[in-house]
Design an enzyme around this catalytic site. Structure first.
Site, PDB file in Angstrom:
ATOM      1  N   THR A 166       0.891  -1.160   0.000  1.00  0.00           N
ATOM      2  CA  THR A 166       0.000   0.000   0.000  1.00  0.00           C
ATOM      3  C   THR A 166       0.929   1.210   0.000  1.00  0.00           C
ATOM      4  O   THR A 166       2.118   1.050   0.225  1.00  0.00           O
ATOM      5  CB  THR A 166      -0.869   0.002   1.286  1.00  0.00           C
ATOM      6  OG1 THR A 166      -1.672  -1.169   1.321  1.00  0.00           O
ATOM      7  CG2 THR A 166      -1.792   1.203   1.357  1.00  0.00           C
ATOM      8  N   ARG A 194     -13.903  -6.592  -3.385  1.00  0.00           N
ATOM      9  CA  ARG A 194     -13.262  -6.637  -2.067  1.00  0.00           C
ATOM     10  C   ARG A 194     -12.727  -5.262  -1.704  1.00  0.00           C
ATOM     11  O   ARG A 194     -12.098  -4.590  -2.499  1.00  0.00           O
ATOM     12  CB  ARG A 194     -12.131  -7.653  -2.070  1.00  0.00           C
ATOM     13  CG  ARG A 194     -11.363  -7.754  -0.733  1.00  0.00           C
ATOM     14  CD  ARG A 194     -10.126  -6.890  -0.716  1.00  0.00           C
ATOM     15  NE  ARG A 194      -9.341  -7.087   0.521  1.00  0.00           N
ATOM     16  CZ  ARG A 194      -8.257  -6.395   0.824  1.00  0.00           C
ATOM     17  NH1 ARG A 194      -7.825  -5.439   0.015  1.00  0.00           N
ATOM     18  NH2 ARG A 194      -7.604  -6.630   1.949  1.00  0.00           N
ATOM     19  N   VAL A 195     -13.011  -4.833  -0.488  1.00  0.00           N
ATOM     20  CA  VAL A 195     -12.505  -3.565   0.030  1.00  0.00           C
ATOM     21  C   VAL A 195     -11.705  -3.851   1.289  1.00  0.00           C
ATOM     22  O   VAL A 195     -12.185  -4.546   2.188  1.00  0.00           O
ATOM     23  CB  VAL A 195     -13.651  -2.578   0.349  1.00  0.00           C
ATOM     24  CG1 VAL A 195     -13.090  -1.298   0.968  1.00  0.00           C
ATOM     25  CG2 VAL A 195     -14.442  -2.257  -0.919  1.00  0.00           C
ATOM     26  N   GLY A 196     -10.499  -3.359   1.345  1.00  0.00           N
ATOM     27  CA  GLY A 196      -9.644  -3.585   2.503  1.00  0.00           C
ATOM     28  C   GLY A 196      -9.667  -2.426   3.480  1.00  0.00           C
ATOM     29  O   GLY A 196     -10.593  -1.607   3.489  1.00  0.00           O
ATOM     30  N   THR A 217      -0.263  -0.187   6.541  1.00  0.00           N
ATOM     31  CA  THR A 217      -0.066  -1.043   5.370  1.00  0.00           C
ATOM     32  C   THR A 217       0.109  -2.475   5.834  1.00  0.00           C
ATOM     33  O   THR A 217       0.598  -2.722   6.937  1.00  0.00           O
ATOM     34  CB  THR A 217       1.163  -0.597   4.552  1.00  0.00           C
ATOM     35  OG1 THR A 217       1.440  -1.579   3.531  1.00  0.00           O
ATOM     36  CG2 THR A 217       2.402  -0.457   5.425  1.00  0.00           C
ATOM     37  N   GLY A 218      -0.302  -3.424   5.000  1.00  0.00           N
ATOM     38  CA  GLY A 218      -0.190  -4.830   5.375  1.00  0.00           C
ATOM     39  C   GLY A 218      -1.461  -5.587   5.051  1.00  0.00           C
ATOM     40  O   GLY A 218      -2.156  -5.266   4.085  1.00  0.00           O
TER      41      GLY A 218
END
Length: 328
Positions: A166, A194-196, A217-218
């Site tokens: 990211t 898909r939404v993170g 991020t990750g």
């Protein structure tokens, strides 16, 4: 208040042949954001500029260079937040937009909402005059190769997700205002729609002048489970330094849900941290006209920066004068 900016280019695995590009990309982004701050610009403008720079850089999983979903398409998420009034804007599952972070800011400033997704975000972008570009322009050869390999019967999609990454930025300006911005293409071969965490306030980022700002991020699903960004600021509210708060939150996420990741943090007093539980995370910061950056744990390169004569451009003053410190 002396301005500070910190950026990251994603936590995970960075292959050797991409390390130089990752280091160059985050330092360029940090310098662009710092240039705005040194001219008296806002933290909000600085983080937007820094993230835009990385969205335009194919080395990163955001904008051009984003990974592909299961259908071979780019779907992107982004968020931006102003610590002055807790205003925030985000977009999710957007396609055919060069810079989702710019669209996220328009959501924040031009609507009464905080998050627009997919088709609705597309209609809003059109109404705002944001140009639509062919989706193919966002797809790199590397992203398409990774997508194709994951379609093979003996593939291991989880292995490729280790280097998804990211991009993000946090900053504090001369007025003491903080801001954060985060943008991503998500996970390789993810399900359509898909939404993170990156579009979710409190997970992908958070900014509050009373405490500070952070960008994460990750593994997105893990970060959403523990609301990682807000958790870090909570620990800072309890008296922890940015580094202590980051390490504590990352350790909790690892032990509680098995998730790995990285964070960048700046406090409302200008202290900062870049911490990660993954193998690597590209990051850079500029404070007091000093650039620092790294990828591996303990790696910190330091160099002076100066104004190149153009008020809008700050550059590394001593390319060869780099020091490496073993800082954990």
């Amino acid at each position: 208040m002396k301005p500070v900016i910190v950026v990251h280019g994603g936590a995970g695995r960075i292959f050797k042949d991409r390390e130089e590009g990752a280091r160059s990309g985050v330092t360029t982004a940090a310098l662009k954001g710092y240039s705005i701050l040194k001219q008296g610009g806002s933290a909000l403008d600085a983080v937007e500029e820094a993230v835009t720079s990385m969205e335009d850089d194919p080395h990163f999983n955001a904008g051009c260079g984003s990974v592909l979903n299961e259908k071979g398409e780019v779907e992107m998420d982004a968020i931006i937040m102003d610590g002055k009034n807790l205003a925030s804007g985000a977009v999710s599952a957007v396609k055919c937009i060069a810079n989702p972070i710019k669209l996220a800011r328009l959501v924040m400033e031009k609507t009464e909402h905080m998050l627009l997704t997919d088709h609705g975000a597309k209609l809003f972008a059109k109404a705002m005059g944001v140009p639509e570009i062919p989706g193919e322009k966002l797809i790199t050869e590397r992203s398409r190769e990774r997508w194709s390999k994951n379609l093979e019967p003996d593939s291991n999609p989880q292995e490729f997700k280790k280097d998804s990454g990211t991009v993000g930025a946090v900053a504090i300006d001369n007025e003491g205002n903080v801001a954060c911005a985060t943008s991503t293409g998500g996970l390789t071969n993810k399900l359509v729609g898909r939404v993170g965490d990156s579009a979710c306030i409190g997970s992908g980022g958070y900014a509050d002048n009373h405490v500070g700002a952070t960008s994460t991020t990750g593994h997105g699903e893990s970060m959403m489970k523990v609301v990682l960004a807000r958790l870090i600021l909570y620990h800072m509210e309890q008296g922890m330094s940015p580094a202590e708060a980051a390490d504590t939150a990352l350790n909790y996420m690892k032990t509680r849900v098995g998730g790995l990741g990285g964070v960048i943090v700046v406090s409302n007093s200008g202290d900062w941290a870049a911490r990660f539980s993954t193998k690597q995370m590209s990051w850079a910061t500029v404070k007091d006209d000093q650039l620092q950056y790294g990828i591996y744990t303990g790696e910190i390169h330091t160099s002076s920066v100066c104004n190149s004569g153009d008020e809008e451009k700050w550059t590394v003053q001593q390319d060869k004068d780099l020091s490496l410190h073993g800082v954990q």
